[in-house]
Design a protein around this motif. Sequence first.
Motif, PDB file in Angstrom:
ATOM      1  N   ASN A  45       9.178  -4.246  -1.796  1.00  0.00           N
ATOM      2  CA  ASN A  45       8.695  -3.123  -2.646  1.00  0.00           C
ATOM      3  C   ASN A  45      10.046  -2.433  -2.801  1.00  0.00           C
ATOM      4  O   ASN A  45      10.970  -2.508  -2.149  1.00  0.00           O
ATOM      5  CB  ASN A  45       7.879  -2.192  -1.658  1.00  0.00           C
ATOM      6  CG  ASN A  45       8.288  -2.096  -0.229  1.00  0.00           C
ATOM      7  OD1 ASN A  45       9.352  -1.811  -0.138  1.00  0.00           O
ATOM      8  ND2 ASN A  45       7.489  -2.549   0.886  1.00  0.00           N
ATOM      9  N   MET A  46       9.878  -1.023  -3.544  1.00  0.00           N
ATOM     10  CA  MET A  46      10.979  -0.461  -3.772  1.00  0.00           C
ATOM     11  C   MET A  46      10.916   0.862  -3.003  1.00  0.00           C
ATOM     12  O   MET A  46       9.824   1.538  -2.584  1.00  0.00           O
ATOM     13  CB  MET A  46      10.943   0.029  -5.342  1.00  0.00           C
ATOM     14  CG  MET A  46      11.325  -0.810  -6.508  1.00  0.00           C
ATOM     15  SD  MET A  46      11.366  -0.453  -7.874  1.00  0.00           S
ATOM     16  CE  MET A  46       9.715  -0.003  -8.547  1.00  0.00           C
ATOM     17  N   THR A  47      12.082   1.170  -2.316  1.00  0.00           N
ATOM     18  CA  THR A  47      12.410   2.306  -1.518  1.00  0.00           C
ATOM     19  C   THR A  47      11.722   3.522  -2.342  1.00  0.00           C
ATOM     20  O   THR A  47      11.872   3.814  -3.585  1.00  0.00           O
ATOM     21  CB  THR A  47      13.768   2.677  -1.133  1.00  0.00           C
ATOM     22  OG1 THR A  47      14.004   1.284  -0.349  1.00  0.00           O
ATOM     23  CG2 THR A  47      13.827   3.850  -0.203  1.00  0.00           C
ATOM     24  N   GLY A  48      11.106   4.517  -1.727  1.00  0.00           N
ATOM     25  CA  GLY A  48      10.774   5.724  -2.281  1.00  0.00           C
ATOM     26  C   GLY A  48       9.458   5.669  -3.427  1.00  0.00           C
ATOM     27  O   GLY A  48       9.377   6.578  -4.092  1.00  0.00           O
ATOM     28  N   THR A  49       8.672   4.587  -3.183  1.00  0.00           N
ATOM     29  CA  THR A  49       7.817   4.489  -3.935  1.00  0.00           C
ATOM     30  C   THR A  49       6.209   4.222  -3.209  1.00  0.00           C
ATOM     31  O   THR A  49       6.189   3.796  -2.122  1.00  0.00           O
ATOM     32  CB  THR A  49       7.746   3.242  -4.776  1.00  0.00           C
ATOM     33  OG1 THR A  49       7.794   2.021  -4.191  1.00  0.00           O
ATOM     34  CG2 THR A  49       9.049   3.366  -5.503  1.00  0.00           C
ATOM     35  N   TYR A  50       5.294   4.695  -3.876  1.00  0.00           N
ATOM     36  CA  TYR A  50       3.871   4.427  -3.297  1.00  0.00           C
ATOM     37  C   TYR A  50       2.774   4.353  -4.275  1.00  0.00           C
ATOM     38  O   TYR A  50       3.243   4.571  -5.494  1.00  0.00           O
ATOM     39  CB  TYR A  50       3.485   5.507  -2.209  1.00  0.00           C
ATOM     40  CG  TYR A  50       3.871   6.828  -2.688  1.00  0.00           C
ATOM     41  CD1 TYR A  50       2.936   7.765  -3.198  1.00  0.00           C
ATOM     42  CD2 TYR A  50       5.126   7.277  -2.497  1.00  0.00           C
ATOM     43  CE1 TYR A  50       3.230   9.001  -3.454  1.00  0.00           C
ATOM     44  CE2 TYR A  50       5.345   8.728  -2.773  1.00  0.00           C
ATOM     45  CZ  TYR A  50       4.283   9.649  -3.666  1.00  0.00           C
ATOM     46  OH  TYR A  50       4.757  10.798  -3.834  1.00  0.00           O
ATOM     47  N   GLU A  51       1.680   3.835  -4.161  1.00  0.00           N
ATOM     48  CA  GLU A  51       0.620   3.703  -5.101  1.00  0.00           C
ATOM     49  C   GLU A  51      -0.826   3.970  -4.628  1.00  0.00           C
ATOM     50  O   GLU A  51      -1.009   4.045  -3.528  1.00  0.00           O
ATOM     51  CB  GLU A  51       0.694   2.396  -5.566  1.00  0.00           C
ATOM     52  CG  GLU A  51       0.276   1.292  -4.564  1.00  0.00           C
ATOM     53  CD  GLU A  51       0.402  -0.199  -5.183  1.00  0.00           C
ATOM     54  OE1 GLU A  51       1.261  -0.566  -6.001  1.00  0.00           O
ATOM     55  OE2 GLU A  51      -0.470  -1.085  -4.869  1.00  0.00           O
ATOM     56  N   TYR A  52      -1.620   4.279  -5.495  1.00  0.00           N
ATOM     57  CA  TYR A  52      -3.096   4.573  -5.273  1.00  0.00           C
ATOM     58  C   TYR A  52      -3.952   3.873  -6.301  1.00  0.00           C
ATOM     59  O   TYR A  52      -3.268   3.509  -7.412  1.00  0.00           O
ATOM     60  CB  TYR A  52      -3.378   6.012  -5.601  1.00  0.00           C
ATOM     61  CG  TYR A  52      -2.595   6.990  -4.884  1.00  0.00           C
ATOM     62  CD1 TYR A  52      -2.841   7.450  -3.540  1.00  0.00           C
ATOM     63  CD2 TYR A  52      -1.300   7.456  -5.586  1.00  0.00           C
ATOM     64  CE1 TYR A  52      -1.785   8.464  -3.099  1.00  0.00           C
ATOM     65  CE2 TYR A  52      -0.494   8.534  -5.035  1.00  0.00           C
ATOM     66  CZ  TYR A  52      -0.875   9.000  -3.702  1.00  0.00           C
ATOM     67  OH  TYR A  52       0.115   9.921  -3.144  1.00  0.00           O
ATOM     68  N   ILE A  53      -4.915   3.356  -5.857  1.00  0.00           N
ATOM     69  CA  ILE A  53      -5.995   3.179  -7.037  1.00  0.00           C
ATOM     70  C   ILE A  53      -7.061   4.298  -6.789  1.00  0.00           C
ATOM     71  O   ILE A  53      -7.674   4.364  -5.978  1.00  0.00           O
ATOM     72  CB  ILE A  53      -6.706   2.063  -6.439  1.00  0.00           C
ATOM     73  CG1 ILE A  53      -5.606   0.713  -6.443  1.00  0.00           C
ATOM     74  CG2 ILE A  53      -7.654   1.431  -7.436  1.00  0.00           C
ATOM     75  CD1 ILE A  53      -6.138  -0.655  -5.970  1.00  0.00           C
ATOM     76  N   LEU A  54      -7.243   4.977  -8.105  1.00  0.00           N
ATOM     77  CA  LEU A  54      -8.067   6.067  -8.392  1.00  0.00           C
ATOM     78  C   LEU A  54      -9.042   5.756  -9.345  1.00  0.00           C
ATOM     79  O   LEU A  54      -9.179   4.951 -10.094  1.00  0.00           O
ATOM     80  CB  LEU A  54      -7.307   7.135  -8.693  1.00  0.00           C
ATOM     81  CG  LEU A  54      -6.149   7.487  -8.103  1.00  0.00           C
ATOM     82  CD1 LEU A  54      -5.381   8.571  -9.033  1.00  0.00           C
ATOM     83  CD2 LEU A  54      -6.348   7.959  -6.747  1.00  0.00           C
ATOM     84  N   ARG A  55     -10.497   5.966  -8.666  1.00  0.00           N
ATOM     85  CA  ARG A  55     -11.622   5.719  -9.604  1.00  0.00           C
ATOM     86  C   ARG A  55     -11.922   7.141 -10.276  1.00  0.00           C
ATOM     87  O   ARG A  55     -12.014   8.134  -9.970  1.00  0.00           O
ATOM     88  CB  ARG A  55     -12.800   5.388  -8.833  1.00  0.00           C
ATOM     89  CG  ARG A  55     -14.145   5.244  -9.679  1.00  0.00           C
ATOM     90  CD  ARG A  55     -15.240   4.407  -9.120  1.00  0.00           C
ATOM     91  NE  ARG A  55     -14.544   3.038  -8.877  1.00  0.00           N
ATOM     92  CZ  ARG A  55     -15.221   2.001  -8.130  1.00  0.00           C
ATOM     93  NH1 ARG A  55     -16.411   2.545  -7.432  1.00  0.00           N
ATOM     94  NH2 ARG A  55     -14.726   0.761  -7.941  1.00  0.00           N
ATOM     95  N   SER A  56     -11.945   7.084 -11.715  1.00  0.00           N
ATOM     96  CA  SER A  56     -12.017   8.057 -12.409  1.00  0.00           C
ATOM     97  C   SER A  56     -13.526   8.651 -12.762  1.00  0.00           C
ATOM     98  O   SER A  56     -14.511   7.416 -12.830  1.00  0.00           O
ATOM     99  CB  SER A  56     -11.426   7.908 -13.873  1.00  0.00           C
ATOM    100  OG  SER A  56     -11.894   8.918 -14.819  1.00  0.00           O
TER     101      SER A  56
END
Length: 279
Positions: free
Chosen positions: A30-41
């Motif tokens: 992974n890359m430093t200073g990154t994060y992720e979400y899975i969002l349901r619209s």
Amino acid sequence: MRLILMLLALAFAAAPAAAEPRVIREGLANMTGTYEYILRSEITGQDYLVQVAEPVRPVGRGQKAPVVFVLDGNYFFGMATDVARNLQIVREIGPAWIVAVGFPGEGLGPWIDGRNRDYVHVVQEDGGRRTGGGGEGFQRFLTEELRPFLASNPYMDLDHTVLYGHSASGLFTARVLSTHPEAFDGYLIGSPAVFVEPAIMDRIAAWPGGAQRPRVFLGYAGGDMEARILADMPRLTQALEAGDRYDLQVRAFPDQTHVSVEGVLFANGLKFLLPPPAP
């Protein structure tokens, strides 16, 4: 000679085997200073992968940095993060957040299906296969759901945003500019497939202008493998240049192709749209 060969063979045979490194830890990179979400619209009923990269230098207390929304996030998140951070390091652009929007799932299938659905506003029929039609809902997801979701981050300046798209997502970006130019402060449009919806160019040309001039960077590859994209670039450029309604830069990259142009186009677009603050 035979004796020399025998000695060499014995020397290699007697040499100790190379030591193998000891694995301390292994896992997904992974890359430093990154994060992720899975969002349901709630608007589209679809799930979206949202990946976020922080500015290369921490944003000071009470300060905010602009946000670059990157479409085709499955494909462009790494490139966009690296380019933006390198330009920040050498101070060719100011601090910026990268928010890449893609489609969750393994392999290329979910990404291809998602972009075929959501990056085209007008339904397309091709050999009995129906695509497109999801553009309006996806546009509302970006502006009515994702932006408020990100507003909890006090270091994101959501009043200063850039929308970036290339090829099919460049079509989407140009469409948003043509119908809702106020939705973003800047538009980074790469090799847009406007042949899918030529009316986009008519709407851009007909827009009377507003209180603020949107900043627009249009770039494309001079050696583009998609002839229909190249054929539309003079007309799209003319539509953007008419009436001095946009703060505009148009760049052709003559030695690049549709794919090789992506990084250099994105870098030049950021330098135009997010210049560094005055020293």
